[in-house]
Motif scaffolding. Structure first.
Motif, PDB file in Angstrom:
ATOM      1  N   TYR A  25     -11.355 -41.424  25.035  1.00 30.46           N
ATOM      2  CA  TYR A  25     -11.985 -42.498  24.271  1.00 30.46           C
ATOM      3  C   TYR A  25     -12.824 -43.410  25.179  1.00 30.46           C
ATOM      4  N   LEU A  26     -12.406 -43.587  26.424  1.00 31.22           N
ATOM      5  CA  LEU A  26     -13.203 -44.402  27.356  1.00 31.22           C
ATOM      6  C   LEU A  26     -14.549 -43.747  27.629  1.00 31.22           C
ATOM      7  N   LEU A  27     -14.576 -42.426  27.630  1.00 35.85           N
ATOM      8  CA  LEU A  27     -15.841 -41.727  27.817  1.00 35.85           C
ATOM      9  C   LEU A  27     -16.773 -41.996  26.630  1.00 35.85           C
ATOM     10  N   MET A  28     -16.206 -42.066  25.450  1.00 34.87           N
ATOM     11  CA  MET A  28     -17.014 -42.380  24.266  1.00 34.87           C
ATOM     12  C   MET A  28     -17.535 -43.821  24.333  1.00 34.87           C
ATOM     13  N   LEU A  29     -16.710 -44.734  24.854  1.00 33.45           N
ATOM     14  CA  LEU A  29     -17.178 -46.111  25.014  1.00 33.45           C
ATOM     15  C   LEU A  29     -18.263 -46.198  26.086  1.00 33.45           C
ATOM     16  N   SER A  30     -18.192 -45.340  27.086  1.00 34.78           N
ATOM     17  CA  SER A  30     -19.239 -45.336  28.113  1.00 34.78           C
ATOM     18  C   SER A  30     -20.570 -44.866  27.517  1.00 34.78           C
ATOM     19  N   VAL A  31     -20.526 -44.032  26.506  1.00 29.30           N
ATOM     20  CA  VAL A  31     -21.753 -43.638  25.801  1.00 29.30           C
ATOM     21  C   VAL A  31     -22.371 -44.875  25.146  1.00 29.30           C
ATOM     22  N   GLY A  32     -21.529 -45.733  24.581  1.00 24.95           N
ATOM     23  CA  GLY A  32     -22.023 -46.981  23.998  1.00 24.95           C
ATOM     24  C   GLY A  32     -22.620 -47.896  25.053  1.00 24.95           C
ATOM     25  N   VAL A  56     -23.019 -47.605  18.775  1.00 22.19           N
ATOM     26  CA  VAL A  56     -22.963 -46.255  19.354  1.00 22.19           C
ATOM     27  C   VAL A  56     -21.569 -45.950  19.891  1.00 22.19           C
ATOM     28  N   GLY A  57     -20.975 -46.886  20.623  1.00 22.70           N
ATOM     29  CA  GLY A  57     -19.630 -46.666  21.160  1.00 22.70           C
ATOM     30  C   GLY A  57     -18.586 -46.547  20.067  1.00 22.70           C
ATOM     31  N   GLY A  58     -18.638 -47.447  19.094  1.00 21.72           N
ATOM     32  CA  GLY A  58     -17.680 -47.399  17.987  1.00 21.72           C
ATOM     33  C   GLY A  58     -17.819 -46.140  17.153  1.00 21.72           C
ATOM     34  N   LEU A  59     -19.059 -45.731  16.895  1.00 22.72           N
ATOM     35  CA  LEU A  59     -19.292 -44.502  16.136  1.00 22.72           C
ATOM     36  C   LEU A  59     -18.805 -43.281  16.917  1.00 22.72           C
ATOM     37  N   SER A  60     -19.028 -43.279  18.225  1.00 22.83           N
ATOM     38  CA  SER A  60     -18.560 -42.157  19.053  1.00 22.83           C
ATOM     39  C   SER A  60     -17.038 -42.054  19.022  1.00 22.83           C
ATOM     40  N   VAL A  61     -16.367 -43.178  19.168  1.00 28.79           N
ATOM     41  CA  VAL A  61     -14.903 -43.183  19.136  1.00 28.79           C
ATOM     42  C   VAL A  61     -14.399 -42.734  17.773  1.00 28.79           C
ATOM     43  N   THR A  62     -15.003 -43.241  16.704  1.00 30.91           N
ATOM     44  CA  THR A  62     -14.578 -42.886  15.352  1.00 30.91           C
ATOM     45  C   THR A  62     -14.778 -41.402  15.079  1.00 30.91           C
ATOM     46  N   LEU A  63     -15.946 -40.867  15.433  1.00 31.04           N
ATOM     47  CA  LEU A  63     -16.217 -39.449  15.206  1.00 31.04           C
ATOM     48  C   LEU A  63     -15.274 -38.568  16.027  1.00 31.04           C
ATOM     49  N   TRP A  64     -15.010 -38.953  17.284  1.00 34.48           N
ATOM     50  CA  TRP A  64     -14.082 -38.173  18.103  1.00 34.48           C
ATOM     51  C   TRP A  64     -12.682 -38.207  17.510  1.00 34.48           C
ATOM     52  N   HIS A  65     -12.253 -39.374  17.054  1.00 33.22           N
ATOM     53  CA  HIS A  65     -10.920 -39.488  16.460  1.00 33.22           C
ATOM     54  C   HIS A  65     -10.817 -38.624  15.201  1.00 33.22           C
ATOM     55  N   LEU A  66     -11.843 -38.632  14.351  1.00 33.58           N
ATOM     56  CA  LEU A  66     -11.823 -37.824  13.129  1.00 33.58           C
ATOM     57  C   LEU A  66     -11.800 -36.339  13.463  1.00 33.58           C
ATOM     58  N   LYS A  67     -12.565 -35.935  14.463  1.00 37.19           N
ATOM     59  CA  LYS A  67     -12.587 -34.533  14.878  1.00 37.19           C
ATOM     60  C   LYS A  67     -11.227 -34.115  15.411  1.00 37.19           C
TER      61      LYS A  67
END
Length: 141
Positions: A25-32, A56-67
């Protein structure tokens, strides 16, 4: 120091912490944070940089969590090999009683084996597929 440099440092820091902890999840926040750095390069205000990074970070985390939630199906503990290390082991059954139970020796102890649904009783090797209390649920190999 330029704001884009700060955002790139935050991105690098998040990646470093992710490598240490293994928290994807930290990697997804780094995208943000990288998106915020790109917004800074586009001369957007600090408010918009934060908004872009948060979206962008929140959407990345949410999409990763859903996947992740979609691909991981919960496993009953009675069938989970992480809980019961005996699952998949083989036991020898000599005779079944009229209730569909047998006494088997496993790990140096006597266990009660029970046929899995749809299995036909008979002597031979059986694989443990489930643990139900103190019973081994087995199926023919």
């Amino acid at each position: 120091m330029d704001l884009s440099t700060v955002w790139w440092l935050v991105t690098g820091g998040l990646i470093a912490v992710e490598l240490i902890t293994g928290t994807f999840y930290l990697l997804m926040l780094s995208v943000g944070a990288a998106a915020s750095a790109l917004a800074a390069h586009a001369d957007l205000s600090l408010t918009w940089q934060i908004v872009v990074g948060a979206i962008v970070g929140g959407l990345s985390v949410t999409l990763w969590h859903l996947k992740k939630a979609r691909t991981q199906q919960p496993t009953e503990s009675s069938r989970n090999q992480d809980v019961h290390l005996d699952l998949g082991e083989v036991v020898q059954v000599l005779v079944w009683d009229e209730l569909g139970l047998a006494q088997v020796k496993h790990r140096g102890a006597q266990w009660t084996a029970q046929l899995a649904p749809g299995q036909v009783p008979g002597a031979g090797a059986f694989r443990i597929t489930e643990m139900a209390g103190n019973r081994l649920i087995v199926e023919k190999i």
